[in-house]
Design an enzyme around this catalytic site. Sequence first.
Site, short mmCIF file in Angstrom:
data_model
loop_
_atom_site.label_atom_id
_atom_site.label_comp_id
_atom_site.label_asym_id
_atom_site.label_seq_id
_atom_site.Cartn_x
_atom_site.Cartn_y
_atom_site.Cartn_z
N LYS A 57 0.82 -1.22 0.00
CA LYS A 57 0.00 0.00 0.00
C LYS A 57 0.85 1.26 0.00
O LYS A 57 0.60 2.19 -0.77
CB LYS A 57 -0.92 -0.01 1.23
CG LYS A 57 -1.73 1.26 1.40
CD LYS A 57 -2.32 1.37 2.79
CE LYS A 57 -1.24 1.70 3.80
NZ LYS A 57 -1.79 2.07 5.13
N THR A 58 1.86 1.30 0.87
CA THR A 58 2.67 2.52 0.97
C THR A 58 3.38 2.81 -0.34
O THR A 58 3.46 3.97 -0.77
CB THR A 58 3.70 2.37 2.12
OG1 THR A 58 3.00 2.08 3.33
CG2 THR A 58 4.50 3.64 2.29
N ASP A 77 -5.14 8.17 3.22
CA ASP A 77 -4.65 6.87 3.67
C ASP A 77 -5.52 6.37 4.83
O ASP A 77 -6.14 7.16 5.54
CB ASP A 77 -3.19 7.02 4.13
CG ASP A 77 -2.52 5.69 4.38
OD1 ASP A 77 -3.06 4.65 3.95
OD2 ASP A 77 -1.44 5.68 5.00
N GLU A 78 -5.56 5.05 5.03
CA GLU A 78 -6.31 4.41 6.13
C GLU A 78 -7.76 4.88 6.18
O GLU A 78 -8.30 5.24 7.24
CB GLU A 78 -5.61 4.69 7.48
CG GLU A 78 -4.17 4.24 7.55
CD GLU A 78 -3.99 2.73 7.64
OE1 GLU A 78 -5.00 2.00 7.53
OE2 GLU A 78 -2.84 2.28 7.79
N GLN A 114 -9.60 -4.51 7.83
CA GLN A 114 -8.73 -4.13 8.94
C GLN A 114 -9.30 -2.93 9.72
O GLN A 114 -8.57 -2.21 10.38
CB GLN A 114 -7.32 -3.79 8.43
CG GLN A 114 -6.59 -4.98 7.84
CD GLN A 114 -5.13 -4.69 7.55
OE1 GLN A 114 -4.31 -4.55 8.45
NE2 GLN A 114 -4.81 -4.59 6.27
N ARG A 126 -0.27 -10.48 10.43
CA ARG A 126 1.01 -9.91 10.90
C ARG A 126 2.15 -10.90 10.66
O ARG A 126 3.31 -10.51 10.70
CB ARG A 126 0.97 -9.58 12.39
CG ARG A 126 -0.06 -8.58 12.88
CD ARG A 126 -0.09 -7.32 12.09
NE ARG A 126 -1.09 -7.41 11.03
CZ ARG A 126 -1.11 -6.62 9.96
NH1 ARG A 126 -0.20 -5.70 9.80
NH2 ARG A 126 -2.06 -6.76 9.06
#
Length: 735
Positions: free
Chosen positions: A46-47, A233-234, A264, A610
Amino acid sequence: MSGSLDPHPIAPPAAAHLDGLNESQLEAVRATEGPVLVLAGAGTGKTRVLISRLSHILLEGKARPFDMLAVTFTNKAAREMKDRVAGLLGRPVEGWWIGTFHALSARILRSHAEAVGLSPNFTILDTDDQERLLKQLLEAEGIDVKKWPPRVVLAVIQRWKDRGLTPDKVTGAEGSEVADGKVLDLYGQYQERLRTLNAVDFGDLLLLALELFQGDAEVLETYQRKFRYILVDEYQDTNVAQYLWLRLLARSHGNLCCVGDDDQSIYSWRGAEVGNILRFESDFPGARIVRLERNYRSTPHILGAASGLIANNQGRLGKTLWTEVNEGEKVRVRGVWDGAEEARLVGDEIEALHAKDQSLDEMAVLVRAGFQTREFEERLITLGVPYRIIGGPRFYERMEIRDAIAYFRVVVQPSDDLAFERIVNVPRRGLGTATLQTVHRLARAEGIALTLAVRRLIESDEIRPRARASLARLMVDFERWRSLLDTMPHAELAGLMLDESGYTEMWKNHKSIEAPGRLDNLSELVAALAEFETLGGFLEHVSLVMENDDNATDDKVNLMTLHGAKGLEFDTVFLPGWEEGLFPHQRALDEEGEAGLEEERRLAYVGLTRARRRALITFAASRRIYNQWQSALPSRFIDELPADCIDHVAEPGLYGGQGGGEDRSWRRRQRAVPLADAARLAPPGGGEEDLAVGLRIFHQKFGYGRIAAIDGDKAEIDFEKAGHKKVMTSFVSRA
């Protein structure tokens, strides 16, 4: 303008920012026009997409830095975004509008303060200032600040602000049970007081920006023209006020790109609305949805388990993660007898992996509730394995634990001034600074302990009657508790002290988000006492634990809650406590119903994703909760894991386990009965009705022993080889 780019940049090459992107990532980067939702699954880069998209718009000449608005959720993320874009461009980028919702709103308000009744030099109050201001208002209304602490009332007000509600928009029924029914009036007074002080709080930054945009069409149009491209973002973590802020700014051109993952969304308790991301297509007609599904982090089995689990949620847009990496290990699911054995298992796994050169730093234990860390901390200390708690203090360093232990210390050692000083007014007993100074002054003058000084003062008129009576009651309590040291089980006495002192009640009445967790921690503390012969022995153990903090190495196992793990990744992840009532947490089910269950499932999904290489899920047949052994059922989430992605092993006789494989229908059959009846369905030994104190029995794990005591479906047994154990009666049989 100083922040503009040259129209024909020389370096880097125009396509360098696209190198290495997969097909979906390229689509997300190049889809610059119109509304775009990038559903970025865990570990899908994503980043990289965010950075490349910003660079692409600049390098294609579609906008200059000051024509773009990039919204992040932390200042750290904003700095990283700036630095990485500069790295791709080969030059610093100046003049951007990039930052958090609050920082960007503050910047806008500084330029238009008068329009919302402020001066440009307005002050942004921190939490402490907000609470002090609200305390003044509560006291002026004659509201008991002990019953309704300012932070509790402030939390209600902030939730309204998160929803974009000014006092005039809140319905009269909302919050009617808070602050003696006066919370809405207090909200209005609070806002008026802020204006008088030329001040705002963090919630106001969004609220006033909305007021500005909605009340001044010219200002809104100015910013709509200015920000030709908006990137967020997010997005799954946005609240209602943030959502409205974005809609207003993007309404004219529609060039809004939101990046997030509906699977998430785990912060509803902070005001996040998962509906914002789920409604994106209807909110922005013609929107394009780009799914990033290729995962660069985890193995196929981990992704398969996570995807199979989250597929049970109804409120999601849907995506399936995949990877090209090697198959790797299956997700292991292990059933154990109790929490202590769970901690031993995890500790042994950590040691075994470390012996194979696995870095401790690449291992994490992710728990649903903070109180769960205690047994793992104790085990790691015993093994000499260094660890760190991320997102909070170690168990015995937590405020409520230190307070409780201070009570225990004063009972065991009356001259422990540091402990007494800590809790003499906790919970509040109406003791002012003058009273406490008098106590200290006498203690120093006479060279005596604070408790002895108090005893002398309550027999004099040196302090006011109310304070004298309060201290007298406390001294009587300590004497009574001390007299019970030799006659009452110390775990039971500890619970009695916390209850009779008012300490437990203080946290029960506390309306903060942290209060339930603090109560859980106190229960865990009382349970821990049962493992020691005496209260003094426990206190000595705690002292040794607190000293055993190895700071000599940075290579440490990571312990944290699942909420705190979002955004992180590790080679190995341990996921303990997957039991009904603990995970999914009963509080979430009781308060939020199906929505709560779905958020708990998203939290499980976050935990699994994770892990890069291996994941171990554990559940226990019984746990000591509130100082009582309770049967536990495996979490429904274990049933929802795809069978071909997991390897399930339980102790022989435990939930159908045979030391290998599993009986999944067994767990489903258990779930259909009440918790209290679960033990009676277990693969049996002789049955409770056949057992009696003194009887010789056989246990499949611990071998032969004799029953020392029976309490319902639990028995204390002196085993010939394993020592004294508490076990379920259903798992023993006559020898």
